[in-house]
Design a protein around this motif. Structure first.
Motif, PDB file in Angstrom:
ATOM      1  N   GLN A   1      22.608  17.198  12.192  1.00 49.20           N
ATOM      2  CA  GLN A   1      22.583  15.947  12.955  1.00 49.20           C
ATOM      3  C   GLN A   1      22.668  16.241  14.456  1.00 49.20           C
ATOM      4  O   GLN A   1      23.733  16.398  15.028  1.00 49.20           O
ATOM      5  N   ALA A   2      21.480  16.306  15.090  1.00 52.27           N
ATOM      6  CA  ALA A   2      21.398  16.606  16.517  1.00 52.27           C
ATOM      7  C   ALA A   2      20.931  15.405  17.327  1.00 52.27           C
ATOM      8  O   ALA A   2      20.717  15.527  18.539  1.00 52.27           O
ATOM      9  N   ALA A   3      20.743  14.254  16.693  1.00 53.55           N
ATOM     10  CA  ALA A   3      20.321  13.054  17.416  1.00 53.55           C
ATOM     11  C   ALA A   3      21.504  12.443  18.145  1.00 53.55           C
ATOM     12  O   ALA A   3      22.594  12.309  17.582  1.00 53.55           O
ATOM     13  N   ALA A   4      21.300  12.051  19.399  1.00 51.29           N
ATOM     14  CA  ALA A   4      22.386  11.469  20.185  1.00 51.29           C
ATOM     15  C   ALA A   4      21.836  10.893  21.474  1.00 51.29           C
ATOM     16  O   ALA A   4      20.747  11.258  21.917  1.00 51.29           O
ATOM     17  N   THR A   5      22.598   9.994  22.069  1.00 49.96           N
ATOM     18  CA  THR A   5      22.342   9.599  23.448  1.00 49.96           C
ATOM     19  C   THR A   5      23.254  10.447  24.323  1.00 49.96           C
ATOM     20  O   THR A   5      24.479  10.404  24.185  1.00 49.96           O
ATOM     21  N   THR A   6      22.650  11.260  25.187  1.00 50.57           N
ATOM     22  CA  THR A   6      23.415  12.174  26.023  1.00 50.57           C
ATOM     23  C   THR A   6      22.906  12.115  27.456  1.00 50.57           C
ATOM     24  O   THR A   6      21.760  11.740  27.710  1.00 50.57           O
ATOM     25  N   SER A   7      23.753  12.496  28.385  1.00 51.85           N
ATOM     26  CA  SER A   7      23.363  12.591  29.796  1.00 51.85           C
ATOM     27  C   SER A   7      24.468  13.332  30.529  1.00 51.85           C
ATOM     28  O   SER A   7      25.360  13.910  29.909  1.00 51.85           O
ATOM     29  N   GLY A   8      24.436  13.279  31.863  1.00 54.58           N
ATOM     30  CA  GLY A   8      25.370  14.051  32.655  1.00 54.58           C
ATOM     31  C   GLY A   8      26.559  13.244  33.151  1.00 54.58           C
ATOM     32  O   GLY A   8      26.848  12.143  32.681  1.00 54.58           O
TER      33      GLY A   8
ATOM     34  N   VAL B   1      11.269  22.576   7.184  1.00 51.27           N
ATOM     35  CA  VAL B   1      11.919  21.776   8.215  1.00 51.27           C
ATOM     36  C   VAL B   1      11.219  20.431   8.390  1.00 51.27           C
ATOM     37  O   VAL B   1      10.008  20.362   8.621  1.00 51.27           O
ATOM     38  N   THR B   2      12.008  19.367   8.269  1.00 53.44           N
ATOM     39  CA  THR B   2      11.577  18.019   8.627  1.00 53.44           C
ATOM     40  C   THR B   2      12.443  17.563   9.791  1.00 53.44           C
ATOM     41  O   THR B   2      13.671  17.682   9.730  1.00 53.44           O
ATOM     42  N   ALA B   3      11.828  17.055  10.846  1.00 50.79           N
ATOM     43  CA  ALA B   3      12.573  16.641  12.038  1.00 50.79           C
ATOM     44  C   ALA B   3      12.238  15.197  12.371  1.00 50.79           C
ATOM     45  O   ALA B   3      11.113  14.736  12.156  1.00 50.79           O
ATOM     46  N   THR B   4      13.221  14.484  12.900  1.00 51.00           N
ATOM     47  CA  THR B   4      13.010  13.094  13.286  1.00 51.00           C
ATOM     48  C   THR B   4      12.878  12.976  14.803  1.00 51.00           C
ATOM     49  O   THR B   4      13.356  13.812  15.562  1.00 51.00           O
ATOM     50  N   HIS B   5      12.199  11.915  15.218  1.00 52.70           N
ATOM     51  CA  HIS B   5      12.138  11.531  16.623  1.00 52.70           C
ATOM     52  C   HIS B   5      12.032  10.015  16.660  1.00 52.70           C
ATOM     53  O   HIS B   5      11.711   9.369  15.663  1.00 52.70           O
ATOM     54  N   PHE B   6      12.291   9.443  17.820  1.00 55.92           N
ATOM     55  CA  PHE B   6      12.185   7.995  17.970  1.00 55.92           C
ATOM     56  C   PHE B   6      11.236   7.662  19.120  1.00 55.92           C
ATOM     57  O   PHE B   6      10.055   7.456  18.906  1.00 55.92           O
ATOM     58  N   GLU B   7      11.720   7.683  20.343  1.00 61.08           N
ATOM     59  CA  GLU B   7      10.874   7.395  21.497  1.00 61.08           C
ATOM     60  C   GLU B   7      10.319   8.657  22.149  1.00 61.08           C
ATOM     61  O   GLU B   7       9.280   8.616  22.800  1.00 61.08           O
ATOM     62  N   SER B   8      10.986   9.770  21.989  1.00 60.57           N
ATOM     63  CA  SER B   8      10.537  11.008  22.627  1.00 60.57           C
ATOM     64  C   SER B   8       9.320  11.580  21.915  1.00 60.57           C
ATOM     65  O   SER B   8       9.218  11.499  20.684  1.00 60.57           O
ATOM     66  N   PRO B   9       8.378  12.160  22.660  1.00 60.80           N
ATOM     67  CA  PRO B   9       7.206  12.769  22.026  1.00 60.80           C
ATOM     68  C   PRO B   9       7.580  14.028  21.254  1.00 60.80           C
ATOM     69  O   PRO B   9       8.549  14.717  21.605  1.00 60.80           O
ATOM     70  N   THR B  10       6.837  14.330  20.220  1.00 59.59           N
ATOM     71  CA  THR B  10       7.064  15.547  19.448  1.00 59.59           C
ATOM     72  C   THR B  10       6.370  16.719  20.133  1.00 59.59           C
ATOM     73  O   THR B  10       5.676  16.560  21.136  1.00 59.59           O
ATOM     74  N   PHE B  11       6.574  17.908  19.600  1.00 58.78           N
ATOM     75  CA  PHE B  11       5.881  19.091  20.097  1.00 58.78           C
ATOM     76  C   PHE B  11       5.144  19.744  18.940  1.00 58.78           C
ATOM     77  O   PHE B  11       5.468  19.526  17.768  1.00 58.78           O
TER      78      PHE B  11
ATOM     79  N   PHE C   1      17.500  18.632  23.398  1.00 52.72           N
ATOM     80  CA  PHE C   1      17.838  20.010  23.764  1.00 52.72           C
ATOM     81  C   PHE C   1      18.280  20.843  22.563  1.00 52.72           C
ATOM     82  O   PHE C   1      17.646  21.836  22.191  1.00 52.72           O
ATOM     83  N   ILE C   2      19.363  20.428  21.914  1.00 50.32           N
ATOM     84  CA  ILE C   2      19.856  21.180  20.768  1.00 50.32           C
ATOM     85  C   ILE C   2      18.883  21.077  19.601  1.00 50.32           C
ATOM     86  O   ILE C   2      18.567  22.070  18.935  1.00 50.32           O
ATOM     87  N   GLY C   3      18.366  19.873  19.332  1.00 48.17           N
ATOM     88  CA  GLY C   3      17.476  19.677  18.200  1.00 48.17           C
ATOM     89  C   GLY C   3      16.219  20.517  18.276  1.00 48.17           C
ATOM     90  O   GLY C   3      15.771  21.086  17.274  1.00 48.17           O
ATOM     91  N   ARG C   4      15.634  20.595  19.456  1.00 49.74           N
ATOM     92  CA  ARG C   4      14.409  21.384  19.583  1.00 49.74           C
ATOM     93  C   ARG C   4      14.665  22.861  19.328  1.00 49.74           C
ATOM     94  O   ARG C   4      13.870  23.537  18.660  1.00 49.74           O
ATOM     95  N   ASN C   5      15.747  23.373  19.854  1.00 49.30           N
ATOM     96  CA  ASN C   5      16.072  24.780  19.602  1.00 49.30           C
ATOM     97  C   ASN C   5      16.372  25.026  18.126  1.00 49.30           C
ATOM     98  O   ASN C   5      16.017  26.076  17.579  1.00 49.30           O
TER      99      ASN C   5
ATOM    100  N   MET D   1      18.187  15.787  11.982  1.00 43.51           N
ATOM    101  CA  MET D   1      18.027  14.549  12.714  1.00 43.51           C
ATOM    102  C   MET D   1      17.939  14.850  14.214  1.00 43.51           C
ATOM    103  O   MET D   1      18.746  15.596  14.743  1.00 43.51           O
ATOM    104  N   GLY D   2      16.955  14.273  14.881  1.00 44.72           N
ATOM    105  CA  GLY D   2      16.835  14.453  16.320  1.00 44.72           C
ATOM    106  C   GLY D   2      16.260  15.810  16.686  1.00 44.72           C
ATOM    107  O   GLY D   2      16.987  16.684  17.163  1.00 44.72           O
ATOM    108  N   GLY D   3      14.955  15.984  16.489  1.00 44.59           N
ATOM    109  CA  GLY D   3      14.346  17.293  16.697  1.00 44.59           C
ATOM    110  C   GLY D   3      13.723  17.506  18.052  1.00 44.59           C
ATOM    111  O   GLY D   3      13.177  18.584  18.311  1.00 44.59           O
ATOM    112  N   THR D   4      13.773  16.508  18.950  1.00 43.83           N
ATOM    113  CA  THR D   4      13.096  16.648  20.238  1.00 43.83           C
ATOM    114  C   THR D   4      14.034  16.881  21.404  1.00 43.83           C
ATOM    115  O   THR D   4      13.579  17.219  22.498  1.00 43.83           O
TER     116      THR D   4
END
Length: 309
Positions: free
Chosen positions: A63-70, A23-33, A6-10, A1-4
């Protein structure tokens, strides 16, 4: 979950290159790569119907999907790290158990722990202790989600791994000054400055820094070696470094001779946690391998190639 993120992409980059994983990865608003080995699914993980539809026929959920910031958001709008994360994780845990996922990995954190420069083991957390004021919301949210992992491990066939990781840094981290953590922000400040940089706080705040590849390798070790249905593991870099020392080391390795100004009027967190990794070493055979100076060099190279342009 949450592939776009920081942690999810790696994570997705790593597992998509292993022959035994589809591998199947999810995204929501962020663009995929672009990666032909990854199947992408767009999903709002706060919607129970979408979560139910997406989690089917998977052996492993990371499960790497999250709302994160500084730190800025942690101080000015602490609810940002609470509501959405509580909702999406609760739904994911329930659905993974219903769908008989074999193993779920959950990224917790260290915000529920007491500030201390002495290494702390997993059992040092005491629910009767007051959580640090600026981490009250996110800290107790993580405790709740850790307990949900334990709950579902007791009432389903799914194995749960909870990772209390320290401050992770490296490629694909946030490097913009609005949303980044201390490492990413300092890298950007050092590389963009002309003659001086501003650091929030007085420079004495200390962080336990973990390079992203060490966290990725931890996941593989947990998948291969964890025996218990539910387990909490520390995953830290094993060295505390102050923001002053971190800034000076980044400047030295980047060969930038800059004047440092410490702004104590800006939001900061007087909070230090050092993690004892003995449980992960003994049970999983994992320990961090990337030393800080090497991690700084790799991060500087990544910034120059991907962020500067």
């Amino acid at each position: 979950m949450g592939g776009t993120g920081f942690i999810g992409r790696n994570m997705t980059n790593y597992f998509s290159n292993l022959p035994d994983y589809d591998v199947t990865a999810t995204h929501f608003e962020s663009p995929t790569f672009n990666d032909e080995m990854i199947e992408w699914l767009q999903v709002d993980l706060r919607d129970p119907h979408q979560v139910e539809e997406v989690i089917t026929n998977f052996d492993i959920v990371i499960q790497a999907a999250a709302t994160t910031s500084g730190i800025k958001d942690a101080v000015t709008r602490p609810d940002y790290h609470v509501t959405d994360n509580a909702i999406m994780n609760s739904l994911i845990f329930r659905r993974a158990s219903q769908a008989k996922v074999k193993h779920l990995i959950f990224f917790s954190c260290t915000t529920m722990l007491q500030s201390s420069e002495s290494p702390q083991i997993e059992d040092d957390f005491n629910a009767n202790d007051e959580v640090y004021s600026r981490y009250f919301g996110v800290g107790w949210t993580k405790v709740y989600l850790e307990k949900m992992c334990e709950f579902f491990s007791r009432h389903s066939e799914t194995k749960f791994t909870v990772i209390r990781h320290s401050n992770v840094y490296g490629p694909w981290d946030k490097y913009d000054l609005e949303n980044s953590h201390v490492f990413g922000a300092t890298i950007t400040k050092v590389l963009l400055a002309t003659d001086s940089i501003e650091i929030w706080g007085d420079g004495s705040e200390k962080r336990d820094l973990l390079y992203i590849t060490d966290l990725v390798e931890f996941i593989k070790k947990a998948l291969d070696n964890q025996k218990d249905k539910f387990r909490i593991y520390n995953c830290g870099g094993n060295v505390l470094v102050s923001t002053r020392e971190l800034t000076e080391r980044i400047m030295s390795i980047a060969e930038r001779n800059l004047e440092i100004h410490f702004n104590t009027d800006k939001p900061t967190v007087k909070f230090s946690v050092c993690l004892d990794n003995k449980r992960a070493i003994d049970e999983l055979g994992w320990s961090p391998r990337v030393e800080l100076d090497m991690g700084i060099r790799l991060s500087l190279d990544f910034w120059k190639e991907h962020i500067k342009s």
